[in-house]
Motif scaffolding. Structure first.
Motif, PDB file in Angstrom:
ATOM      1  N   VAL A  37       0.869  -1.182   0.000  1.00 12.41           N
ATOM      2  CA  VAL A  37       0.000   0.000   0.000  1.00 12.41           C
ATOM      3  C   VAL A  37       0.906   1.233   0.000  1.00 12.41           C
ATOM      4  O   VAL A  37       1.853   1.314   0.787  1.00 12.41           O
ATOM      5  N   CYS A  38       0.612   2.164  -0.899  1.00 14.62           N
ATOM      6  CA  CYS A  38       1.393   3.397  -1.006  1.00 14.62           C
ATOM      7  C   CYS A  38       0.505   4.578  -0.608  1.00 14.62           C
ATOM      8  O   CYS A  38      -0.181   5.166  -1.451  1.00 14.62           O
ATOM      9  N   PRO A  39       0.495   4.926   0.672  1.00  9.41           N
ATOM     10  CA  PRO A  39      -0.321   6.055   1.130  1.00  9.41           C
ATOM     11  C   PRO A  39       0.441   7.360   0.887  1.00  9.41           C
ATOM     12  O   PRO A  39       1.600   7.321   0.473  1.00  9.41           O
ATOM     13  N   PRO A  40      -0.169   8.502   1.170  1.00  8.79           N
ATOM     14  CA  PRO A  40       0.605   9.739   1.053  1.00  8.79           C
ATOM     15  C   PRO A  40       1.778   9.724   2.038  1.00  8.79           C
ATOM     16  O   PRO A  40       1.744   9.003   3.037  1.00  8.79           O
ATOM     17  N   LEU A  41       2.775  10.505   1.733  1.00  4.87           N
ATOM     18  CA  LEU A  41       4.033  10.500   2.500  1.00  4.87           C
ATOM     19  C   LEU A  41       3.823  10.672   4.006  1.00  4.87           C
ATOM     20  O   LEU A  41       4.513  10.044   4.816  1.00  4.87           O
ATOM     21  N   THR A  42       2.843  11.501   4.374  1.00  4.83           N
ATOM     22  CA  THR A  42       2.604  11.777   5.794  1.00  4.83           C
ATOM     23  C   THR A  42       2.204  10.525   6.565  1.00  4.83           C
ATOM     24  O   THR A  42       2.315  10.489   7.792  1.00  4.83           O
ATOM     25  N   LEU A  43       1.713   9.505   5.863  1.00  7.05           N
ATOM     26  CA  LEU A  43       1.228   8.298   6.547  1.00  7.05           C
ATOM     27  C   LEU A  43       2.181   7.113   6.423  1.00  7.05           C
ATOM     28  O   LEU A  43       1.927   6.063   7.005  1.00  7.05           O
ATOM     29  N   VAL A  44       3.262   7.275   5.664  1.00  7.54           N
ATOM     30  CA  VAL A  44       4.118   6.110   5.387  1.00  7.54           C
ATOM     31  C   VAL A  44       4.668   5.496   6.681  1.00  7.54           C
ATOM     32  O   VAL A  44       4.524   4.298   6.934  1.00  7.54           O
ATOM     33  N   GLU A  45       5.270   6.324   7.534  1.00  6.51           N
ATOM     34  CA  GLU A  45       5.907   5.776   8.737  1.00  6.51           C
ATOM     35  C   GLU A  45       4.865   5.139   9.669  1.00  6.51           C
ATOM     36  O   GLU A  45       5.063   4.053  10.207  1.00  6.51           O
ATOM     37  N   LYS A  46       3.737   5.826   9.811  1.00  8.70           N
ATOM     38  CA  LYS A  46       2.673   5.293  10.687  1.00  8.70           C
ATOM     39  C   LYS A  46       2.121   3.984  10.119  1.00  8.70           C
ATOM     40  O   LYS A  46       1.843   3.045  10.852  1.00  8.70           O
ATOM     41  N   ALA A  47       1.989   3.926   8.795  1.00  3.61           N
ATOM     42  CA  ALA A  47       1.469   2.703   8.159  1.00  3.61           C
ATOM     43  C   ALA A  47       2.438   1.547   8.371  1.00  3.61           C
ATOM     44  O   ALA A  47       2.017   0.413   8.619  1.00  3.61           O
ATOM     45  N   SER A  54       3.186  -8.313   9.468  1.00  2.22           N
ATOM     46  CA  SER A  54       2.058  -8.892   8.718  1.00  2.22           C
ATOM     47  C   SER A  54       2.426  -9.384   7.319  1.00  2.22           C
ATOM     48  O   SER A  54       1.656 -10.082   6.689  1.00  2.22           O
ATOM     49  N   GLY A  55       3.568  -8.970   6.804  1.00  2.00           N
ATOM     50  CA  GLY A  55       3.897  -9.322   5.416  1.00  2.00           C
ATOM     51  C   GLY A  55       3.402  -8.286   4.418  1.00  2.00           C
ATOM     52  O   GLY A  55       3.735  -8.341   3.239  1.00  2.00           O
ATOM     53  N   ILE A  56       2.582  -7.338   4.868  1.00  2.00           N
ATOM     54  CA  ILE A  56       2.135  -6.259   3.968  1.00  2.00           C
ATOM     55  C   ILE A  56       3.257  -5.217   3.922  1.00  2.00           C
ATOM     56  O   ILE A  56       3.812  -4.854   4.965  1.00  2.00           O
ATOM     57  N   ALA A  57       3.602  -4.772   2.721  1.00  2.00           N
ATOM     58  CA  ALA A  57       4.654  -3.767   2.588  1.00  2.00           C
ATOM     59  C   ALA A  57       4.025  -2.387   2.366  1.00  2.00           C
ATOM     60  O   ALA A  57       2.898  -2.272   1.882  1.00  2.00           O
ATOM     61  N   ILE A  58       4.788  -1.368   2.724  1.00  2.00           N
ATOM     62  CA  ILE A  58       4.338   0.009   2.523  1.00  2.00           C
ATOM     63  C   ILE A  58       5.289   0.679   1.531  1.00  2.00           C
ATOM     64  O   ILE A  58       6.510   0.451   1.561  1.00  2.00           O
ATOM     65  N   GLY A  59       4.720   1.481   0.652  1.00  2.00           N
ATOM     66  CA  GLY A  59       5.532   2.163  -0.347  1.00  2.00           C
ATOM     67  C   GLY A  59       5.201   3.637  -0.407  1.00  2.00           C
ATOM     68  O   GLY A  59       4.268   4.107   0.253  1.00  2.00           O
ATOM     69  N   ALA A  60       5.977   4.361  -1.219  1.00  2.00           N
ATOM     70  CA  ALA A  60       5.748   5.786  -1.433  1.00  2.00           C
ATOM     71  C   ALA A  60       5.353   6.008  -2.890  1.00  2.00           C
ATOM     72  O   ALA A  60       5.419   5.081  -3.705  1.00  2.00           O
ATOM     73  N   GLY A  84      10.960   3.108   6.551  1.00  2.00           N
ATOM     74  CA  GLY A  84      10.411   1.754   6.394  1.00  2.00           C
ATOM     75  C   GLY A  84       9.694   1.478   5.086  1.00  2.00           C
ATOM     76  O   GLY A  84       9.134   0.388   4.917  1.00  2.00           O
ATOM     77  N   ALA A  85       9.719   2.431   4.129  1.00  2.00           N
ATOM     78  CA  ALA A  85       9.098   2.154   2.820  1.00  2.00           C
ATOM     79  C   ALA A  85       9.926   1.102   2.097  1.00  2.00           C
ATOM     80  O   ALA A  85      11.147   1.059   2.250  1.00  2.00           O
ATOM     81  N   ARG A  86       9.266   0.252   1.325  1.00  2.00           N
ATOM     82  CA  ARG A  86      10.010  -0.764   0.570  1.00  2.00           C
ATOM     83  C   ARG A  86       9.814  -0.626  -0.931  1.00  2.00           C
ATOM     84  O   ARG A  86      10.573  -1.196  -1.716  1.00  2.00           O
ATOM     85  N   PHE A  87       8.792   0.090  -1.347  1.00  2.00           N
ATOM     86  CA  PHE A  87       8.514   0.288  -2.777  1.00  2.00           C
ATOM     87  C   PHE A  87       8.386   1.784  -3.045  1.00  2.00           C
ATOM     88  O   PHE A  87       7.994   2.543  -2.152  1.00  2.00           O
ATOM     89  N   VAL A  88       8.645   2.193  -4.276  1.00  2.00           N
ATOM     90  CA  VAL A  88       8.378   3.575  -4.684  1.00  2.00           C
ATOM     91  C   VAL A  88       7.751   3.542  -6.082  1.00  2.00           C
ATOM     92  O   VAL A  88       8.333   2.975  -7.017  1.00  2.00           O
ATOM     93  N   ILE A  89       6.566   4.118  -6.196  1.00  2.00           N
ATOM     94  CA  ILE A  89       5.927   4.267  -7.515  1.00  2.00           C
ATOM     95  C   ILE A  89       6.673   5.393  -8.243  1.00  2.00           C
ATOM     96  O   ILE A  89       6.923   6.451  -7.659  1.00  2.00           O
ATOM     97  N   LEU A  90       7.016   5.163  -9.499  1.00  2.00           N
ATOM     98  CA  LEU A  90       7.723   6.195 -10.273  1.00  2.00           C
ATOM     99  C   LEU A  90       7.059   6.387 -11.637  1.00  2.00           C
ATOM    100  O   LEU A  90       6.611   5.413 -12.256  1.00  2.00           O
ATOM    101  N   GLY A  91       7.011   7.630 -12.079  1.00  2.00           N
ATOM    102  CA  GLY A  91       6.512   7.917 -13.426  1.00  2.00           C
ATOM    103  C   GLY A  91       5.026   7.674 -13.598  1.00  2.00           C
ATOM    104  O   GLY A  91       4.560   7.396 -14.717  1.00  2.00           O
ATOM    105  N   HIS A  92       4.259   7.793 -12.499  1.00  2.00           N
ATOM    106  CA  HIS A  92       2.803   7.684 -12.642  1.00  2.00           C
ATOM    107  C   HIS A  92       2.337   8.728 -13.650  1.00  2.00           C
ATOM    108  O   HIS A  92       2.891   9.836 -13.713  1.00  2.00           O
TER     109      HIS A  92
END
Ligand code: PEP
Length: 245
Positions: A37-47, A54-60, A84-92
């Motif tokens: 799940v890639c929430p807005p930056l303000t929520l990444v650390e909290k997410a 849980s095995g769920i990863a968080i991205g930016a 703690g982000a593991r993925f980054v969406i690029l070039g959306h």
């Protein structure tokens, strides 16, 4: 190939929305596919804290190509890794159009992501006009060629094919159109990365919902989905995850 279901929250969500991410922990199916799940930056650390263990990863949703410096308002891949982000969406496509991000800029950001040992989700896709002109395959091939850097491997790179005209519109290409494009992307990846290219996951994105996900996941070379609107509510996102397993 193990499917990847990625949610792009775009500029949506306050702290109260974190419950939607936490609720995903209750989905027993999630062990059978990868979820990010890639929430807005303000929520990444909290997410990251909410899904720990849980095995769920968080991205930016984006990053800068440089590690640090005078880039007001920007965030580096290293900063994202630190929280703690593991993925980054690029070039959306929204960044390509609203901020004029070029393929070259996307490739430079992907290098930064790879050097930080994060995984890039590189987005490509044609506009309605480009498809109507019969140029969709050619346009996406050119985007891939110029947006994928030489640091790309099957473990640090995911491609998301997102026709611009299908994002947030409720319109979806036919399954034949998706198959044709994903097969072309697979060929391009194999040409570029050799055997590695076979293992790069290719996601489909654009108006994916629980009701159409199963059919889309049945298409050859569709290795998961990048989901916008339907990722905001755990119940709908869970329906898409269930369709992938
Ligand atoms: C997206 O923003 O990447 C996307 C695919 O959006 P939606 O699912 O809402 O079309």
């Amino acid at each position: 190939m193990r499917k990847l279901i990625a949610g792009n929250w775009k500029m949506n969500g306050l702290a109260s929305s974190l419950a939607e991410i936490e609720a995903l922990k209750g989905i027993t199916d999630h062990a059978a596919c990868d979820i990010v799940v890639c929430p807005p930056l303000t929520l990444v650390e909290k997410a990251v804290e909410r899904v720990r263990g849980s095995g769920i990863a968080i991205g930016a949703q984006d990053c800068h190509a440089r590690t640090s410096g005078a880039y007001t308002g920007d965030v580096s891949a290293e900063m994202l890794a630190e929280i703690g982000a593991r993925f980054v969406i690029l070039g959306h496509s929204e960044r390509r159009s609203a901020y004029r991000e070029t393929d070259g800029a996307v490739a430079a950001k992907a290098v930064a992501v790879h050097e930080t040992r994060l995984t890039s989700i590189i987005c490509v896709g044609e506009t309605r006009a480009e498809r109507d002109e019969g140029r969709a395959i050619e346009v996406v091939r050119a985007q891939l060629e110029a947006s994928i850097p030489n640091t790309a491997t099957s473990s640090n790179t995911v491609i998301a094919y997102e026709p611009v005209w299908a994002i947030g519109t409720g319109l979806v290409p036919t399954l034949e159109q998706i198959e044709e494009m994903h097969s072309s992307i697979r060929q391009a990846l194999e040409k570029r990365l050799g055997e590695e290219g076979r293992d790069v996951r290719i996601l489909y994105g654009g108006s994916v919902k629980a009701s159409n996900a199963r059919a889309i996941f049945g298409v050859r070379n569709v290795d998961g989905a990048l989901v916008g609107g339907a990722s905001l509510k755990a119940s709908e996102f869970a329906g898409i995850i269930s369709a992938a397993v």
